[in-house]
Design a protein around this motif. Structure first.
Motif, PDB file in Angstrom:
ATOM      1  N   ASN A 147      25.002  23.947  10.478  1.00 53.07           N
ATOM      2  CA  ASN A 147      23.801  24.712  10.833  1.00 53.07           C
ATOM      3  C   ASN A 147      23.893  26.188  10.468  1.00 53.07           C
ATOM      4  O   ASN A 147      23.019  26.966  10.833  1.00 53.07           O
ATOM      5  CB  ASN A 147      23.507  24.581  12.330  1.00 53.07           C
ATOM      6  CG  ASN A 147      23.208  23.158  12.729  1.00 53.07           C
ATOM      7  OD1 ASN A 147      23.030  22.301  11.875  1.00 53.07           O
ATOM      8  ND2 ASN A 147      23.157  22.903  14.014  1.00 53.07           N
ATOM      9  N   GLY A 148      24.974  26.584   9.827  1.00 54.60           N
ATOM     10  CA  GLY A 148      25.116  27.970   9.398  1.00 54.60           C
ATOM     11  C   GLY A 148      25.183  28.958  10.550  1.00 54.60           C
ATOM     12  O   GLY A 148      24.681  30.071  10.443  1.00 54.60           O
ATOM     13  N   MET A 149      25.783  28.542  11.673  1.00 58.78           N
ATOM     14  CA  MET A 149      25.887  29.427  12.844  1.00 58.78           C
ATOM     15  C   MET A 149      27.198  30.197  12.798  1.00 58.78           C
ATOM     16  O   MET A 149      28.157  29.780  12.161  1.00 58.78           O
ATOM     17  CB  MET A 149      25.881  28.599  14.144  1.00 58.78           C
ATOM     18  CG  MET A 149      24.636  27.815  14.405  1.00 58.78           C
ATOM     19  SD  MET A 149      24.877  26.860  15.944  1.00 58.78           S
ATOM     20  CE  MET A 149      23.232  26.317  16.246  1.00 58.78           C
ATOM     21  N   THR A 150      27.222  31.322  13.511  1.00 60.73           N
ATOM     22  CA  THR A 150      28.493  32.014  13.723  1.00 60.73           C
ATOM     23  C   THR A 150      29.206  31.289  14.870  1.00 60.73           C
ATOM     24  O   THR A 150      28.592  30.470  15.576  1.00 60.73           O
ATOM     25  CB  THR A 150      28.268  33.490  14.130  1.00 60.73           C
ATOM     26  OG1 THR A 150      27.614  33.511  15.400  1.00 60.73           O
ATOM     27  CG2 THR A 150      27.457  34.233  13.086  1.00 60.73           C
ATOM     28  N   GLU A 151      30.474  31.625  15.082  1.00 64.40           N
ATOM     29  CA  GLU A 151      31.206  30.968  16.167  1.00 64.40           C
ATOM     30  C   GLU A 151      30.565  31.282  17.519  1.00 64.40           C
ATOM     31  O   GLU A 151      30.428  30.412  18.372  1.00 64.40           O
ATOM     32  CB  GLU A 151      32.676  31.405  16.172  1.00 64.40           C
ATOM     33  CG  GLU A 151      33.467  30.683  17.254  1.00 64.40           C
ATOM     34  CD  GLU A 151      34.939  31.055  17.296  1.00 64.40           C
ATOM     35  OE1 GLU A 151      35.631  30.462  18.143  1.00 64.40           O
ATOM     36  OE2 GLU A 151      35.381  31.907  16.518  1.00 64.40           O
ATOM     37  N   GLU A 152      30.128  32.527  17.667  1.00 62.15           N
ATOM     38  CA  GLU A 152      29.488  32.942  18.922  1.00 62.15           C
ATOM     39  C   GLU A 152      28.185  32.174  19.161  1.00 62.15           C
ATOM     40  O   GLU A 152      27.916  31.710  20.273  1.00 62.15           O
ATOM     41  CB  GLU A 152      29.214  34.441  18.876  1.00 62.15           C
ATOM     42  CG  GLU A 152      28.948  35.060  20.218  1.00 62.15           C
ATOM     43  CD  GLU A 152      28.825  36.571  20.122  1.00 62.15           C
ATOM     44  OE1 GLU A 152      27.713  37.064  20.373  1.00 62.15           O
ATOM     45  OE2 GLU A 152      29.827  37.222  19.793  1.00 62.15           O
ATOM     46  N   GLU A 153      27.385  32.007  18.116  1.00 57.82           N
ATOM     47  CA  GLU A 153      26.126  31.263  18.233  1.00 57.82           C
ATOM     48  C   GLU A 153      26.390  29.795  18.563  1.00 57.82           C
ATOM     49  O   GLU A 153      25.689  29.202  19.392  1.00 57.82           O
ATOM     50  CB  GLU A 153      25.323  31.359  16.933  1.00 57.82           C
ATOM     51  CG  GLU A 153      24.752  32.723  16.650  1.00 57.82           C
ATOM     52  CD  GLU A 153      24.164  32.841  15.249  1.00 57.82           C
ATOM     53  OE1 GLU A 153      23.273  33.694  15.079  1.00 57.82           O
ATOM     54  OE2 GLU A 153      24.593  32.098  14.341  1.00 57.82           O
ATOM     55  N   ALA A 154      27.396  29.222  17.920  1.00 63.63           N
ATOM     56  CA  ALA A 154      27.742  27.823  18.185  1.00 63.63           C
ATOM     57  C   ALA A 154      28.186  27.645  19.638  1.00 63.63           C
ATOM     58  O   ALA A 154      27.794  26.687  20.311  1.00 63.63           O
ATOM     59  CB  ALA A 154      28.836  27.362  17.230  1.00 63.63           C
ATOM     60  N   HIS A 155      28.980  28.593  20.116  1.00 66.69           N
ATOM     61  CA  HIS A 155      29.447  28.514  21.499  1.00 66.69           C
ATOM     62  C   HIS A 155      28.266  28.627  22.470  1.00 66.69           C
ATOM     63  O   HIS A 155      28.166  27.857  23.427  1.00 66.69           O
ATOM     64  CB  HIS A 155      30.474  29.615  21.783  1.00 66.69           C
ATOM     65  CG  HIS A 155      31.136  29.476  23.118  1.00 66.69           C
ATOM     66  ND1 HIS A 155      32.146  28.578  23.357  1.00 66.69           N
ATOM     67  CD2 HIS A 155      30.914  30.105  24.298  1.00 66.69           C
ATOM     68  CE1 HIS A 155      32.520  28.655  24.619  1.00 66.69           C
ATOM     69  NE2 HIS A 155      31.781  29.574  25.213  1.00 66.69           N
ATOM     70  N   ARG A 156      27.373  29.584  22.208  1.00 66.35           N
ATOM     71  CA  ARG A 156      26.190  29.744  23.062  1.00 66.35           C
ATOM     72  C   ARG A 156      25.313  28.499  23.034  1.00 66.35           C
ATOM     73  O   ARG A 156      24.747  28.107  24.052  1.00 66.35           O
ATOM     74  CB  ARG A 156      25.374  30.970  22.629  1.00 66.35           C
ATOM     75  CG  ARG A 156      25.853  32.212  23.332  1.00 66.35           C
ATOM     76  CD  ARG A 156      24.781  33.293  23.311  1.00 66.35           C
ATOM     77  NE  ARG A 156      25.402  34.513  22.846  1.00 66.35           N
ATOM     78  CZ  ARG A 156      25.129  35.137  21.713  1.00 66.35           C
ATOM     79  NH1 ARG A 156      24.200  34.686  20.906  1.00 66.35           N
ATOM     80  NH2 ARG A 156      25.760  36.225  21.386  1.00 66.35           N
ATOM     81  N   TYR A 157      25.178  27.875  21.867  1.00 68.30           N
ATOM     82  CA  TYR A 157      24.380  26.655  21.740  1.00 68.30           C
ATOM     83  C   TYR A 157      24.966  25.545  22.621  1.00 68.30           C
ATOM     84  O   TYR A 157      24.240  24.879  23.357  1.00 68.30           O
ATOM     85  CB  TYR A 157      24.321  26.198  20.272  1.00 68.30           C
ATOM     86  CG  TYR A 157      23.597  24.892  20.084  1.00 68.30           C
ATOM     87  CD1 TYR A 157      22.197  24.849  20.073  1.00 68.30           C
ATOM     88  CD2 TYR A 157      24.301  23.704  19.945  1.00 68.30           C
ATOM     89  CE1 TYR A 157      21.532  23.641  19.920  1.00 68.30           C
ATOM     90  CE2 TYR A 157      23.642  22.493  19.796  1.00 68.30           C
ATOM     91  CZ  TYR A 157      22.253  22.476  19.784  1.00 68.30           C
ATOM     92  OH  TYR A 157      21.591  21.282  19.650  1.00 68.30           O
ATOM     93  N   ILE A 158      26.280  25.371  22.548  1.00 66.56           N
ATOM     94  CA  ILE A 158      26.938  24.336  23.364  1.00 66.56           C
ATOM     95  C   ILE A 158      26.777  24.674  24.853  1.00 66.56           C
ATOM     96  O   ILE A 158      26.496  23.791  25.669  1.00 66.56           O
ATOM     97  CB  ILE A 158      28.426  24.187  22.972  1.00 66.56           C
ATOM     98  CG1 ILE A 158      28.538  23.657  21.545  1.00 66.56           C
ATOM     99  CG2 ILE A 158      29.148  23.245  23.942  1.00 66.56           C
ATOM    100  CD1 ILE A 158      29.945  23.691  20.979  1.00 66.56           C
ATOM    101  N   GLN A 159      26.926  25.953  25.215  1.00 59.18           N
ATOM    102  CA  GLN A 159      26.744  26.360  26.611  1.00 59.18           C
ATOM    103  C   GLN A 159      25.332  26.056  27.100  1.00 59.18           C
ATOM    104  O   GLN A 159      25.140  25.538  28.195  1.00 59.18           O
ATOM    105  CB  GLN A 159      26.993  27.867  26.771  1.00 59.18           C
ATOM    106  CG  GLN A 159      28.428  28.258  26.941  1.00 59.18           C
ATOM    107  CD  GLN A 159      28.580  29.748  27.162  1.00 59.18           C
ATOM    108  OE1 GLN A 159      27.852  30.545  26.572  1.00 59.18           O
ATOM    109  NE2 GLN A 159      29.525  30.115  28.003  1.00 59.18           N
TER     110      GLN A 159
END
Length: 182
Positions: A147-159
């Motif tokens: 999805n072309g996310m940064t690590e921070e964005e991916a973490h927030r998405y999972i949260q």
């Protein structure tokens, strides 16, 4: 609300103390006459305060204090002679003959301390196992790649997914992995 266990060798004394505490707004979870009963109740509750005398049919207060769960505190009601023996042991004490206001004030202070420590324990971040961290990192990596996310964005998405679905973070990461692999 903090759990309170009352332990006295005579059931009448224990019930009188329980009634006094309940009248003043404390939640008494158990009334016991032996140390073993008090320990069983304490182990089932997690944290709280044990209000007790110094001697029971199966042990004395020092043995009981050594066996209490880590998050339980003891409030000892005993004569001045016994209290002088336990000075410096870290056990809170109220002298007999009992002054009701002394008991209530001491118990209120202890309850505030227990609740403050409980709140502090809950605010500490959860320590994750190596396996859990690996699952979370794998899910974040997959989201980042696909999805072309940064690590921070991916973490927030999972949260966010975790909070929306009411599952914990690791379960949500596992769901992301299972959905995106196929």
């Amino acid at each position: 609300m903090t759990n309170v266990i009352v332990l006295f060798p005579k059931i009448e004394d224990a019930k009188n103390i329980r009634n006094l505490l309940v009248r003043h707004g404390f939640r008494v979870s158990a009334v016991c006459t032996t140390g073993a009963q008090a320990l069983a109740s304490a182990n089932g509750l997690g944290d709280g305060i044990l209000v007790c005398s110094y001697k029971y049919p199966d042990m004395v207060y020092a043995e009981l204090a050594a066996c209490l769960p880590a998050h339980f505190e003891m409030l000892l009601l005993a004569s001045q002679r016994v209290l002088s023996e336990c000075a410096g042991s870290g056990i809170m004490c109220v002298a007999m003959p009992l002054k009701v206001q002394d008991l209530l004030n001491t118990l209120e202070m202890m309850v505030a301390g227990v609740e403050r420590r409980r709140k502090k324990r809950k605010s500490m971040p959860k320590v994750r196992s190596e396996e859990e961290r690996k699952v979370l990192d794998e899910a974040k990596t997959l989201l980042m790649e696909r999805n072309g996310m940064t690590e921070e964005e991916a973490h927030r998405y999972i949260q966010k997914c975790s909070m929306d679905s009411g599952t914990n973070l690791i379960e949500t990461a596992e769901m992301v992995l299972s959905m995106m692999r196929y």
